[in-house]
Design a protein around this motif. Structure first.
Motif, PDB file in Angstrom:
ATOM      1  N   LEU A   1      33.904 -13.467  22.735  1.00  0.00           N
ATOM      2  CA  LEU A   1      33.213 -11.970  23.131  1.00  0.00           C
ATOM      3  C   LEU A   1      31.897 -11.454  22.639  1.00  0.00           C
ATOM      4  O   LEU A   1      31.228 -10.661  24.441  1.00  0.00           O
ATOM      5  CB  LEU A   1      34.706 -11.036  21.897  1.00  0.00           C
ATOM      6  N   LEU A   2      31.342 -12.259  21.248  1.00  0.00           N
ATOM      7  CA  LEU A   2      30.229 -11.853  21.951  1.00  0.00           C
ATOM      8  C   LEU A   2      29.275 -12.537  23.005  1.00  0.00           C
ATOM      9  O   LEU A   2      28.066 -12.153  23.792  1.00  0.00           O
ATOM     10  CB  LEU A   2      29.534 -12.493  20.673  1.00  0.00           C
ATOM     11  N   ASN A   3      29.554 -13.454  23.345  1.00  0.00           N
ATOM     12  CA  ASN A   3      29.094 -14.704  24.629  1.00  0.00           C
ATOM     13  C   ASN A   3      28.891 -13.803  25.399  1.00  0.00           C
ATOM     14  O   ASN A   3      27.945 -13.546  27.016  1.00  0.00           O
ATOM     15  CB  ASN A   3      29.874 -16.065  24.627  1.00  0.00           C
ATOM     16  N   LEU A   4      30.138 -13.396  26.502  1.00  0.00           N
ATOM     17  CA  LEU A   4      30.075 -12.236  27.235  1.00  0.00           C
ATOM     18  C   LEU A   4      29.750 -10.940  27.054  1.00  0.00           C
ATOM     19  O   LEU A   4      29.277 -10.569  28.292  1.00  0.00           O
ATOM     20  CB  LEU A   4      32.133 -12.076  26.985  1.00  0.00           C
TER      21      LEU A   4
ATOM     22  N   SER B   1      26.169 -10.947  29.871  1.00  0.00           N
ATOM     23  CA  SER B   1      26.273  -9.628  31.219  1.00  0.00           C
ATOM     24  C   SER B   1      25.361  -8.044  31.025  1.00  0.00           C
ATOM     25  O   SER B   1      25.195  -7.554  31.656  1.00  0.00           O
ATOM     26  CB  SER B   1      27.926  -8.871  30.538  1.00  0.00           C
ATOM     27  N   ARG B   2      23.629  -9.016  30.086  1.00  0.00           N
ATOM     28  CA  ARG B   2      23.029  -8.143  30.368  1.00  0.00           C
ATOM     29  C   ARG B   2      21.801  -9.214  31.454  1.00  0.00           C
ATOM     30  O   ARG B   2      21.854 -10.032  32.166  1.00  0.00           O
ATOM     31  CB  ARG B   2      21.924  -8.578  28.893  1.00  0.00           C
ATOM     32  N   PRO B   3      21.420  -8.203  32.020  1.00  0.00           N
ATOM     33  CA  PRO B   3      20.492  -8.402  32.697  1.00  0.00           C
ATOM     34  C   PRO B   3      19.354  -9.824  33.044  1.00  0.00           C
ATOM     35  O   PRO B   3      19.451 -10.514  34.076  1.00  0.00           O
ATOM     36  CB  PRO B   3      19.723  -7.334  33.015  1.00  0.00           C
ATOM     37  N   ALA B   4      19.220  -9.812  31.334  1.00  0.00           N
ATOM     38  CA  ALA B   4      18.163 -11.326  31.785  1.00  0.00           C
ATOM     39  C   ALA B   4      19.530 -12.752  31.545  1.00  0.00           C
ATOM     40  O   ALA B   4      18.847 -14.223  32.002  1.00  0.00           O
ATOM     41  CB  ALA B   4      17.471 -11.114  30.797  1.00  0.00           C
TER      42      ALA B   4
ATOM     43  N   SER C   1      19.961 -22.785  24.206  1.00  0.00           N
ATOM     44  CA  SER C   1      19.063 -21.253  24.872  1.00  0.00           C
ATOM     45  C   SER C   1      18.240 -20.932  24.600  1.00  0.00           C
ATOM     46  O   SER C   1      18.494 -19.508  23.638  1.00  0.00           O
ATOM     47  CB  SER C   1      20.052 -21.287  25.803  1.00  0.00           C
ATOM     48  N   PRO C   2      16.700 -20.974  25.045  1.00  0.00           N
ATOM     49  CA  PRO C   2      16.179 -19.651  24.073  1.00  0.00           C
ATOM     50  C   PRO C   2      16.673 -18.375  24.948  1.00  0.00           C
ATOM     51  O   PRO C   2      15.811 -17.257  23.964  1.00  0.00           O
ATOM     52  CB  PRO C   2      14.135 -20.150  24.508  1.00  0.00           C
ATOM     53  N   ASP C   3      16.475 -18.571  26.164  1.00  0.00           N
ATOM     54  CA  ASP C   3      16.422 -16.962  26.700  1.00  0.00           C
ATOM     55  C   ASP C   3      18.043 -16.627  26.294  1.00  0.00           C
ATOM     56  O   ASP C   3      18.354 -15.114  26.065  1.00  0.00           O
ATOM     57  CB  ASP C   3      17.284 -17.819  27.705  1.00  0.00           C
TER      58      ASP C   3
ATOM     59  N   LYS D   1      16.807 -14.990  22.054  1.00  0.00           N
ATOM     60  CA  LYS D   1      16.187 -13.813  23.074  1.00  0.00           C
ATOM     61  C   LYS D   1      17.009 -12.878  23.596  1.00  0.00           C
ATOM     62  O   LYS D   1      17.122 -11.565  23.103  1.00  0.00           O
ATOM     63  CB  LYS D   1      14.902 -13.933  23.877  1.00  0.00           C
ATOM     64  N   THR D   2      17.887 -12.749  24.333  1.00  0.00           N
ATOM     65  CA  THR D   2      18.431 -11.238  24.572  1.00  0.00           C
ATOM     66  C   THR D   2      19.538 -11.026  22.912  1.00  0.00           C
ATOM     67  O   THR D   2      20.110  -9.834  23.133  1.00  0.00           O
ATOM     68  CB  THR D   2      19.744 -12.310  26.056  1.00  0.00           C
ATOM     69  N   LEU D   3      19.406 -11.861  23.128  1.00  0.00           N
ATOM     70  CA  LEU D   3      21.091 -11.573  21.573  1.00  0.00           C
ATOM     71  C   LEU D   3      19.768 -10.544  20.053  1.00  0.00           C
ATOM     72  O   LEU D   3      20.110  -9.969  20.278  1.00  0.00           O
ATOM     73  CB  LEU D   3      21.125 -12.952  20.598  1.00  0.00           C
ATOM     74  N   VAL D   4      18.677 -11.214  20.271  1.00  0.00           N
ATOM     75  CA  VAL D   4      18.169 -10.567  19.428  1.00  0.00           C
ATOM     76  C   VAL D   4      17.791  -9.433  19.656  1.00  0.00           C
ATOM     77  O   VAL D   4      17.717  -8.416  18.813  1.00  0.00           O
ATOM     78  CB  VAL D   4      16.603 -11.880  19.036  1.00  0.00           C
ATOM     79  N   ASP D   5      16.947  -9.478  21.024  1.00  0.00           N
ATOM     80  CA  ASP D   5      17.043  -8.368  22.264  1.00  0.00           C
ATOM     81  C   ASP D   5      18.024  -6.740  21.472  1.00  0.00           C
ATOM     82  O   ASP D   5      18.490  -6.091  21.494  1.00  0.00           O
ATOM     83  CB  ASP D   5      16.439  -8.323  23.348  1.00  0.00           C
ATOM     84  N   MET D   6      19.239  -7.317  21.448  1.00  0.00           N
ATOM     85  CA  MET D   6      20.695  -6.368  21.580  1.00  0.00           C
ATOM     86  C   MET D   6      20.381  -5.688  20.062  1.00  0.00           C
ATOM     87  O   MET D   6      21.039  -4.852  20.136  1.00  0.00           O
ATOM     88  CB  MET D   6      21.837  -7.083  22.005  1.00  0.00           C
ATOM     89  N   ILE D   7      20.629  -7.020  18.959  1.00  0.00           N
ATOM     90  CA  ILE D   7      20.549  -6.261  18.007  1.00  0.00           C
ATOM     91  C   ILE D   7      19.867  -5.643  17.258  1.00  0.00           C
ATOM     92  O   ILE D   7      19.301  -4.889  15.990  1.00  0.00           O
ATOM     93  CB  ILE D   7      20.450  -7.000  16.764  1.00  0.00           C
ATOM     94  N   TYR D   8      17.459  -5.941  17.944  1.00  0.00           N
ATOM     95  CA  TYR D   8      16.948  -4.979  17.184  1.00  0.00           C
ATOM     96  C   TYR D   8      16.184  -4.578  18.534  1.00  0.00           C
ATOM     97  O   TYR D   8      15.043  -5.361  18.977  1.00  0.00           O
ATOM     98  CB  TYR D   8      16.003  -5.952  16.799  1.00  0.00           C
ATOM     99  N   PRO D   9      16.744  -3.672  19.259  1.00  0.00           N
ATOM    100  CA  PRO D   9      16.408  -3.301  20.478  1.00  0.00           C
ATOM    101  C   PRO D   9      14.507  -3.180  20.857  1.00  0.00           C
ATOM    102  O   PRO D   9      14.026  -2.952  21.968  1.00  0.00           O
ATOM    103  CB  PRO D   9      17.111  -2.217  21.035  1.00  0.00           C
ATOM    104  N   HIS D  10      13.897  -3.112  19.505  1.00  0.00           N
ATOM    105  CA  HIS D  10      13.192  -1.725  19.099  1.00  0.00           C
ATOM    106  C   HIS D  10      11.433  -2.910  18.986  1.00  0.00           C
ATOM    107  O   HIS D  10      10.575  -2.657  18.736  1.00  0.00           O
ATOM    108  CB  HIS D  10      12.872  -0.877  18.796  1.00  0.00           C
ATOM    109  N   GLN D  11      11.902  -4.203  18.256  1.00  0.00           N
ATOM    110  CA  GLN D  11      11.261  -5.484  18.299  1.00  0.00           C
ATOM    111  C   GLN D  11      10.995  -6.332  19.307  1.00  0.00           C
ATOM    112  O   GLN D  11      12.282  -6.708  20.275  1.00  0.00           O
ATOM    113  CB  GLN D  11      12.034  -5.803  16.795  1.00  0.00           C
TER     114      GLN D  11
END
Length: 335
Positions: A46-49, A53-56, A305-307, A310-320
């Motif tokens: 579920l986390l993977n999906l 689903s993010r644009p990146a 995968s670095p991508d 990066k996407t997972l961290v951006d979801m958890i910490y959107p302002h960092q």
């Protein structure tokens, strides 16, 4: 002429007694280990999906991973009933409710194995794409369309559904009142059905393993040839060499996990053994390995995968801002 089991035979089979150690092993595997693995797998996929689903994460390679996460999730969801007490009774040849008997005999096992096989062929297509990316970049560029992914996965699903269309014939059930017993059907010992099962296991286990191995070996050989062709160290190629090193270890991990998780189940289904007493023990271990392979697919395909990171961290910490030092474009050799 082969005769089917009589009602009396069915009732005798349903009153057989397990050895105490086998009863304990089945309880541990299907009532303790299975629920933990299935729960972890459902959450992970579920986390993977969500991440995919993010644009990146909309590149072609990640579209395969999206389909893989869906297939693994369905595989795990249809395994949930096998974690319940009724299915421990079925393994011990005891009477159970009719819905449980119908699901185990004619629904659950074919669906679980169908999505297991579908996941394996998604891995095959992903490995094929990585092989093209390294060995034949021009062909790889021509195939980088989402339509190609949809066609490949749709055709694989339709073919797999066709191959498993006869699987529900393997078992049947017999009821007395509200309780039923699951047994092998009259088709189980028919030569034509045994031939079908042998073909099905080749298609679902051995063929994907051979294809994945062939593609990954071709990638490793090509990468070594490319590396030998370079003249001396080049600082500008450090990023490329890091991607190649990561790809090499990923491919080795994919191949090893593929064999460890898929082959034990195929062995006890295809090969005949003179001593059948150890088969229930072997099957319990094989089932755990099989489920584990589909639970931890995300570790191999996403944490490499670095991508994805990066996407997972951006979801958890959107302002960092995530460190982009190791991030790479999906248009490069993915993963």
């Amino acid at each position: 002429m082969h005769e089917g089991l009589r009602d009396a035979d069915l009732l005798v089979n349903c009153t057989s007694q397990d050895q105490p150690d086998l009863h304990h092993l089945r309880w541990v595997v299907y009532q303790v280990v299975f629920p933990v693995l299935v729960s972890l797998g459902v959450v992970a996929n579920l986390l993977n999906l969500i991440v995919l689903s993010r644009p990146a994460m909309r590149g072609v390679a990640y579209r395969y991973l999206n389909h893989l996460a869906v297939s693994d999730l369905l595989y795990l969801v249809f395994n949930v009933p096998f974690c319940m007490r009724d299915f421990a009774y079925i393994s011990e040849m005891k009477m159970v409710s009719k819905p449980s008997a119908v699901y185990y005999a004619n629904v659950g096992i074919p669906l679980v194995n169908m999505f297991l096989t579908m996941s394996e062929y998604i891995v095959v297509w992903l490995s094929y794409d990585r092989c093209l990316a390294v060995c034949s970049p021009r062909k790889f560029s021509a195939k980088q369309r989402l339509e190609v992914v949809r066609i490949r996965c749709s055709m694989s699903l339709l073919l797999t559904m066709f191959v498993y269309s006869l699987s529900p014939l393997r078992q049947t059930y017999h009821c007395e009142g509200v309780e039923c017993c699951v047994t092998e059907s009259e088709y189980a010992d028919e030569p034509w059905y045994m031939g079908y099962e042998f073909f099905r296991e080749i298609y679902s286990r051995f063929l994907p393993a051979m294809l994945v191995t062939a593609f990954n070996v071709a990638i490793v050989v090509t990468l070594k040839q490319i590396k030998r062709g370079r003249e001396g160290p080049d600082v500008t190629n450090e990023a490329r060499e890091e991607r190649e090193r990561r790809l090499f270890f990923l491919l080795m991990a994919i191949t090893v996990l593929f064999y460890i998780s898929a082959f034990p189940s195929a062995i006890y289904k295809v090969l005949m053994f003179n001593d059948m007493t150890f088969i229930p023990y072997f099957r319990a271990v094989a089932d755990v390995l099989e489920v584990s392979g589909h639970v931890f697919n995300f570790v191999l395909y996403f944490l490499f995968s670095p991508d994805y990171r990066k996407t997972l961290v951006d979801m958890i910490y959107p302002h960092q801002h995530y460190n982009n030092e190791f991030a790479m474009s999906s248009t490069a050799i993915p993963l």
